[in-house]
Write a protein that holds these residues in place. Structure first.
Motif, PDB file in Angstrom:
ATOM      1  N   GLY A 199       0.803  -1.220   0.000  1.00  0.00           N
ATOM      2  CA  GLY A 199       0.000   0.000   0.000  1.00  0.00           C
ATOM      3  C   GLY A 199       0.836   1.269   0.000  1.00  0.00           C
ATOM      4  O   GLY A 199       2.003   1.287   0.414  1.00  0.00           O
ATOM      5  N   VAL A 200       0.232   2.362  -0.482  1.00  0.00           N
ATOM      6  CA  VAL A 200       0.863   3.680  -0.426  1.00  0.00           C
ATOM      7  C   VAL A 200       0.981   4.100   1.031  1.00  0.00           C
ATOM      8  O   VAL A 200       0.079   3.865   1.839  1.00  0.00           O
ATOM      9  N   THR A 201       2.074   4.717   1.376  1.00  0.00           N
ATOM     10  CA  THR A 201       2.292   5.130   2.755  1.00  0.00           C
ATOM     11  C   THR A 201       3.045   6.452   2.792  1.00  0.00           C
ATOM     12  O   THR A 201       3.400   7.011   1.748  1.00  0.00           O
ATOM     13  N   GLY A 202       3.324   6.938   3.970  1.00  0.00           N
ATOM     14  CA  GLY A 202       4.050   8.196   4.122  1.00  0.00           C
ATOM     15  C   GLY A 202       4.217   8.538   5.580  1.00  0.00           C
ATOM     16  O   GLY A 202       3.781   7.801   6.470  1.00  0.00           O
ATOM     17  N   GLY A 203       4.876   9.670   5.826  1.00  0.00           N
ATOM     18  CA  GLY A 203       5.085  10.107   7.195  1.00  0.00           C
ATOM     19  C   GLY A 203       6.060  11.263   7.264  1.00  0.00           C
ATOM     20  O   GLY A 203       6.579  11.730   6.233  1.00  0.00           O
ATOM     21  N   PRO A 204       6.349  11.736   8.474  1.00  0.00           N
ATOM     22  CA  PRO A 204       7.276  12.862   8.637  1.00  0.00           C
ATOM     23  C   PRO A 204       8.723  12.426   8.424  1.00  0.00           C
ATOM     24  O   PRO A 204       9.054  11.238   8.440  1.00  0.00           O
ATOM     25  N   SER A 205       9.583  13.407   8.241  1.00  0.00           N
ATOM     26  CA  SER A 205      11.014  13.145   8.100  1.00  0.00           C
ATOM     27  C   SER A 205      11.801  14.313   8.681  1.00  0.00           C
ATOM     28  O   SER A 205      11.314  15.446   8.732  1.00  0.00           O
ATOM     29  N   VAL A 206      13.012  14.025   9.139  1.00  0.00           N
ATOM     30  CA  VAL A 206      13.941  15.052   9.628  1.00  0.00           C
ATOM     31  C   VAL A 206      15.288  14.806   8.969  1.00  0.00           C
ATOM     32  O   VAL A 206      15.594  13.686   8.541  1.00  0.00           O
ATOM     33  N   ASN A 207      16.098  15.848   8.873  1.00  0.00           N
ATOM     34  CA  ASN A 207      17.416  15.667   8.268  1.00  0.00           C
ATOM     35  C   ASN A 207      18.428  16.660   8.807  1.00  0.00           C
ATOM     36  O   ASN A 207      18.081  17.709   9.364  1.00  0.00           O
ATOM     37  N   VAL A 208      19.714  16.306   8.650  1.00  0.00           N
ATOM     38  CA  VAL A 208      20.844  17.186   8.953  1.00  0.00           C
ATOM     39  C   VAL A 208      21.837  17.029   7.818  1.00  0.00           C
ATOM     40  O   VAL A 208      21.891  15.984   7.153  1.00  0.00           O
ATOM     41  N   GLY A 209      22.645  18.057   7.598  1.00  0.00           N
ATOM     42  CA  GLY A 209      23.640  17.968   6.538  1.00  0.00           C
ATOM     43  C   GLY A 209      24.434  19.250   6.423  1.00  0.00           C
ATOM     44  O   GLY A 209      24.339  20.152   7.272  1.00  0.00           O
ATOM     45  N   PHE A 210      25.224  19.351   5.360  1.00  0.00           N
ATOM     46  CA  PHE A 210      25.988  20.572   5.117  1.00  0.00           C
ATOM     47  C   PHE A 210      26.280  20.699   3.626  1.00  0.00           C
ATOM     48  O   PHE A 210      26.289  19.718   2.872  1.00  0.00           O
ATOM     49  N   ASP A 211      26.520  21.946   3.210  1.00  0.00           N
ATOM     50  CA  ASP A 211      26.997  22.279   1.868  1.00  0.00           C
ATOM     51  C   ASP A 211      28.387  22.887   2.012  1.00  0.00           C
ATOM     52  O   ASP A 211      28.649  23.655   2.949  1.00  0.00           O
ATOM     53  N   TYR A 212      29.277  22.558   1.067  1.00  0.00           N
ATOM     54  CA  TYR A 212      30.617  23.150   1.063  1.00  0.00           C
ATOM     55  C   TYR A 212      30.955  23.592  -0.358  1.00  0.00           C
ATOM     56  O   TYR A 212      30.904  22.788  -1.296  1.00  0.00           O
ATOM     57  N   GLN A 213      31.298  24.875  -0.505  1.00  0.00           N
ATOM     58  CA  GLN A 213      31.621  25.421  -1.824  1.00  0.00           C
ATOM     59  C   GLN A 213      33.017  24.966  -2.227  1.00  0.00           C
ATOM     60  O   GLN A 213      34.016  25.293  -1.578  1.00  0.00           O
ATOM     61  N   VAL A 214      33.103  24.209  -3.315  1.00  0.00           N
ATOM     62  CA  VAL A 214      34.371  23.652  -3.771  1.00  0.00           C
ATOM     63  C   VAL A 214      35.097  24.640  -4.682  1.00  0.00           C
ATOM     64  O   VAL A 214      36.238  25.027  -4.431  1.00  0.00           O
ATOM     65  N   VAL A 215      34.437  25.064  -5.769  1.00  0.00           N
ATOM     66  CA  VAL A 215      35.004  26.027  -6.701  1.00  0.00           C
ATOM     67  C   VAL A 215      33.869  26.637  -7.505  1.00  0.00           C
ATOM     68  O   VAL A 215      32.902  25.950  -7.853  1.00  0.00           O
ATOM     69  N   GLY A 216      33.955  27.932  -7.768  1.00  0.00           N
ATOM     70  CA  GLY A 216      32.907  28.594  -8.545  1.00  0.00           C
ATOM     71  C   GLY A 216      31.539  28.367  -7.940  1.00  0.00           C
ATOM     72  O   GLY A 216      31.322  28.588  -6.745  1.00  0.00           O
ATOM     73  N   ASN A 217      30.595  27.907  -8.762  1.00  0.00           N
ATOM     74  CA  ASN A 217      29.240  27.630  -8.288  1.00  0.00           C
ATOM     75  C   ASN A 217      29.016  26.155  -7.970  1.00  0.00           C
ATOM     76  O   ASN A 217      27.877  25.708  -7.859  1.00  0.00           O
TER      77      ASN A 217
END
Length: 263
Positions: A199-217
Motif C-alpha cells: 500500500g501507499v504510505t508516508g510520514g514525517p522526516s527530519v534531516n541534517v547535513g551541510f553544503d561546502y563550496q568547492v570552486v565557482g558555483n
C-alpha cells in the motif's frame, strides 16, 4: 685738485660696486650623470579570466561565496537507503503468525532540487527510486519466507534552516514529509506468495547535513534523512485461500553524498 678728483672717483666706485654685483652672470650648470630607472610595469595574472568571462570551474571576483536568498540548486547524489524495520507483525488468514519483516538495503542515484526563500530558509524535493527485497523471518515452522520485491518512489519535501549563509561551509537542519509509492511489485512465487501488494504510505522526516563550496558555483553536499513510515503489505496464493498480511515500521535512514550546482 688732483687729490680731490681721485677721492671723488674712489667714492663713486665704492657706491656703484653692489649694483654691478647683482647683474653678474649666472654660475654655469653642472650636469650629473644618473642611472635611468624604468617605469614600473603593472603585474598581470595570466591565470585570471578575461574581462566579463568566468570559466565553469573557476572562482572569480564576481563569484558569490556560499548560498543565500534566490539561489536555485540542482544536486546529483549517491543515495543509500537503509530500512530499519523497527517493529513488524505477520498474520496468516487473520491469525497471529509470529516472525518479522525484513527489507534489504539499497544504493541508487538521487536527484534533488532546492530553492532558497531567504538566506537561511530553503525547500528541497528529492527524486529517487530504489528496489528492495522483502522477506518474512522467524516464522514458526517455516523459518524465512521470501515474499517478493518492490520498487519504492518516495518524494520527500524538506524545509531546512541554514546556519552560515554566504559562507563556504554551511550546515543545516530540516523537517519535512515523505509520501511513498510502491511500483513494479513482484511476488516471490512460493506457495504462499504468488500475489503481492504493497500500500501507499508516508510520514514525517527530519534531516541534517551541510553544503561546502568547492570552486565557482559547485558545491559538495552531505545529507542524512530519517523517515518515519509504516508499510502495509499482503501476499496470497493464486487461489486466494491463504493470505499473509504484514505491518512494518519501515522507518528508512537515507544517507546521500553528492555534487551540486548553483544557478
Amino acid at each position: 685738485m688732483k687729490f680731490n678728483a681721485f677721492a671723488l672717483a674712489a667714492a663713486v666706485g665704492t657706491v656703484a660696486t653692489p649694483a654691478f654685483a647683482q647683474v653678474t652672470a649666472p654660475a654655469p650648470q653642472v650636469m650629473v650623470s644618473a642611472p635611468m630607472t624604468a617605469a614600473p610595469v603593472p603585474s598581470v595574472n595570466i591565470h585570471a579570466p578575461a574581462s566579463g568571462h568566468c570559466g565553469l570551474f573557476q572562482t572569480c571576483a564576481n563569484t558569490r561565496i556560499g548560498l543565500g536568498k534566490g539561489d536555485f540548486i540542482v544536486r546529483l547524489s549517491a543515495l543509500g537507503v537503509m530500512p530499519e524495520d523497527r517493529d513488524s507483525s505477520l498474520r496468516l488468514n487473520g491469525a497471529h503468525l509470529g516472525g518479522r519483516v525484513k527489507t534489504t538495503r539499497q544504493v541508487m542515484p538521487e536527484l534533488t532540487f532546492e530553492y532558497f526563500f531567504t538566506d537561511n530558509v530553503s525547500v528541497d524535493l528529492i527524486a529517487a527510486s530504489t528496489r528492495h527485497e522483502i522477506a518474512a523471518e522467524g516464522v514458526p515452522g517455516l523459518g524465512k519466507v521470501d515474499v517478493g520485491s518492490a520498487w519504492v518512489l518516495p518524494p520527500t519535501v524538506t524545509f531546512a534552516w541554514h546556519f552560515r549563509p554566504h559562507k563556504r561551509f554551511n550546515p543545516y537542519v530540516g523537517v519535512g514529509a515523505t509520501l511513498a509509492w510502491f511500483h513494479n511489485v513482484s511476488p516471490a512465487g512460493g506457495p504462499l506468495t504468488q500475489k503481492l501488494n504493497v500500500g501507499v504510505t508516508g510520514g514525517p522526516s527530519v534531516n541534517v547535513g551541510f553544503d561546502y563550496q568547492v570552486v565557482g558555483n559547485w558545491f559538495f553536499n552531505f545529507d542524512v534523512k530519517q523517515m518515519f513510515m509504516r508499510v502495509h503489505a499482503w501476499a496470497q496464493n493464486n487461489a486466494e485461500t491463504t493470505k499473509i498480511t504484514a505491518h512494518d515500521s519501515l522507518d528508512p535512514t537515507v544517507v546521500g553524498a553528492g555534487i551540486e550546482y548553483r544557478f
